[in-house]
Design an enzyme around this catalytic site. Structure first.
Site, short mmCIF file in Angstrom:
data_model
loop_
_atom_site.label_atom_id
_atom_site.label_comp_id
_atom_site.label_asym_id
_atom_site.label_seq_id
_atom_site.Cartn_x
_atom_site.Cartn_y
_atom_site.Cartn_z
N GLY A 1 0.83 -1.19 0.00
CA GLY A 1 0.00 0.00 0.00
C GLY A 1 0.86 1.24 0.00
O GLY A 1 2.00 1.22 -0.49
N ILE B 1 2.57 2.78 2.34
CA ILE B 1 3.87 2.66 3.01
C ILE B 1 4.75 1.66 2.28
O ILE B 1 5.95 1.89 2.05
CB ILE B 1 3.68 2.25 4.48
CG1 ILE B 1 2.87 3.32 5.23
CG2 ILE B 1 5.03 2.04 5.16
CD1 ILE B 1 2.49 2.94 6.64
N SER C 1 0.68 -9.73 -0.62
CA SER C 1 -0.35 -9.49 0.39
C SER C 1 -1.56 -10.31 -0.01
O SER C 1 -1.63 -10.81 -1.15
CB SER C 1 -0.71 -8.00 0.50
OG SER C 1 -1.54 -7.60 -0.58
N ARG D 1 2.11 -3.52 12.95
CA ARG D 1 1.47 -3.85 14.22
C ARG D 1 2.09 -5.13 14.76
O ARG D 1 2.33 -6.08 14.01
CB ARG D 1 -0.04 -4.02 14.06
CG ARG D 1 -0.82 -2.76 13.74
CD ARG D 1 -0.77 -1.74 14.88
NE ARG D 1 -1.47 -0.51 14.55
CZ ARG D 1 -0.92 0.57 14.03
NH1 ARG D 1 0.38 0.56 13.73
NH2 ARG D 1 -1.64 1.66 13.79
N GLU E 1 2.05 -2.56 24.36
CA GLU E 1 2.80 -1.31 24.39
C GLU E 1 2.29 -0.43 25.53
O GLU E 1 1.07 -0.33 25.70
CB GLU E 1 2.67 -0.58 23.05
CG GLU E 1 3.25 -1.36 21.88
CD GLU E 1 3.11 -0.64 20.54
OE1 GLU E 1 2.61 0.50 20.52
OE2 GLU E 1 3.50 -1.23 19.52
N HIS F 1 7.80 2.39 19.05
CA HIS F 1 6.66 2.80 18.21
C HIS F 1 6.77 4.27 17.81
O HIS F 1 5.93 5.10 18.12
CB HIS F 1 5.33 2.53 18.91
CG HIS F 1 4.20 2.40 17.92
ND1 HIS F 1 3.03 1.73 18.20
CD2 HIS F 1 4.05 2.86 16.64
CE1 HIS F 1 2.21 1.77 17.15
NE2 HIS F 1 2.83 2.46 16.19
#
Length: 322
Positions: free
Chosen positions: A157, A159, A178, A239, A267, A286
């Protein structure tokens, strides 16, 4: 007086990222710089607030917590997706929901993924630690050149496409897979299509750039990690739960892989977490989308949203059912 809670300000950047003066003149604004230790602590500390401004996927807001916030009238979040937030339940209770844009291009996350890839390949973090400890090259392994190596992108996508361009600029062969990708779209995104298994077996670096969902949770498990080349690098800036954490730790402890991680199952990462003690990792807290430019947009729009709500004319309304 209206009370506004600004959550998840772990880097203490919120106050400097927007002009809060108009809002502070009309409301009490409290910045929370630490993660809540538990749902009970969150409920206790937020019970008196009318408005919550949150960064998505940091503090979780399950139905059980929402039910314990009787004064909540406005919940503002960054972005439009909140997998850990009971948006539908809030809407059903009449709580106004707003969103902000920001990090739409994905540049910040892609640049961090590039940095993690290079840091892992050349042992930059270990070299820095050696220098600071009074040493030099001893204990710092030599790394490979990335030119001529293969970069495998799980997700192509916005990114992933940035990463494809970065990989090509380094002289890397770029592959992509993907669940919804095909050869034509891979070519359009600057990569060669491979099946997931082919990509994992051929790539020297695997970088994850897909959205977390029920379909993608654990998309990289023990079987997939076992397909990767010995010494390959796994980069995750997407993630944490995309990767089976226990299987990843086992592979790292066996010394078969290197991991460059910006995201985790939990996190903040617990202090005693085993990832913290493994030398074949590069770990960042992160930081992916968290650039100065993105925070300025997040908080600038967030302040606008709260002021509009106080004026009775809410903007950037989020409708969880659409």
């Amino acid at each position: 007086m209206t009370k506004v809670a600004v959550l998840d300000d772990w880097q203490r950047i919120a106050d400097a990222s927007g002009d809060w003066s108009a809002l502070k003149a009309r409301a009490e604004v409290v910045f929370f710089h630490e993660a809540f230790a538990s749902e009970d602590e969150a409920a206790q500390k937020l019970a008196d607030f009318d408005i919550v401004m949150a960064l998505r996927e940091r503090t979780a807001f399950p139905p059980s917590l929402v039910a314990r916030l009787p004064k909540l009238k406005l919940f503002g979040m960054t972005g439009k997706r909140g997998a850990t937030i009971d948006l539908a339940g809030m809407a059903a209770r009449g709580i106004t929901l707003t969103y902000t844009s920001g990090s739409e291009t994905g540049v910040g996350t892609a640049e961090l993924a590039l940095g993690l890839m290079m840091a892992a390949a050349r042992s930059i973090a270990r070299g820095d630690a050696a220098i600071r400890a009074g040493g030099f090259q001893d204990g710092v392994p030599a790394g490979p050149e990335l030119a001529g190596k293969t970069l495998g992108l799980v997700g192509l996508g916005r990114i992933g496409r940035h990463m494809a361009r970065y990989g090509k600029a380094l002289g890397m062969n770029v592959l992509a897979w993907s669940p919804n990708l095909d050869e034509a779209r891979a070519t359009e995104g600057g990569a060669h299509y491979r099946t997931k298994d082919e990509l994992l077996a051929q790539a020297d670096v695997v970088s994850l750039h897909i959205v977390l969902s029920d379909r993608t949770r654990g998309v990289i498990g023990a079987r997939e990690l076992g397909l990767m080349k010995s010494g390959a690098i796994l980069v995750n800036t997407s993630r944490g739960p995309l990767v089976d954490e226990a299987a990843l730790i086992a592979a790292l402890e066996a010394g078969t892989l290197i991991a460059a991680l910006d995201v985790y199952d939990r996190e903040p990462l617990p202090p005693e977490h085993p990832l913290r003690r493994l030398a074949n990792t590069v770990l960042t807290p992160h930081l992916g989308y968290g650039t100065r430019e993105t925070f300025a947009e997040f908080y600038g729009q967030g302040i606008e949203n709260v002021l509009a709500f106080l004026d009775g004319k809410p903007i950037r309304l989020l409708h969880p059912d659409t």
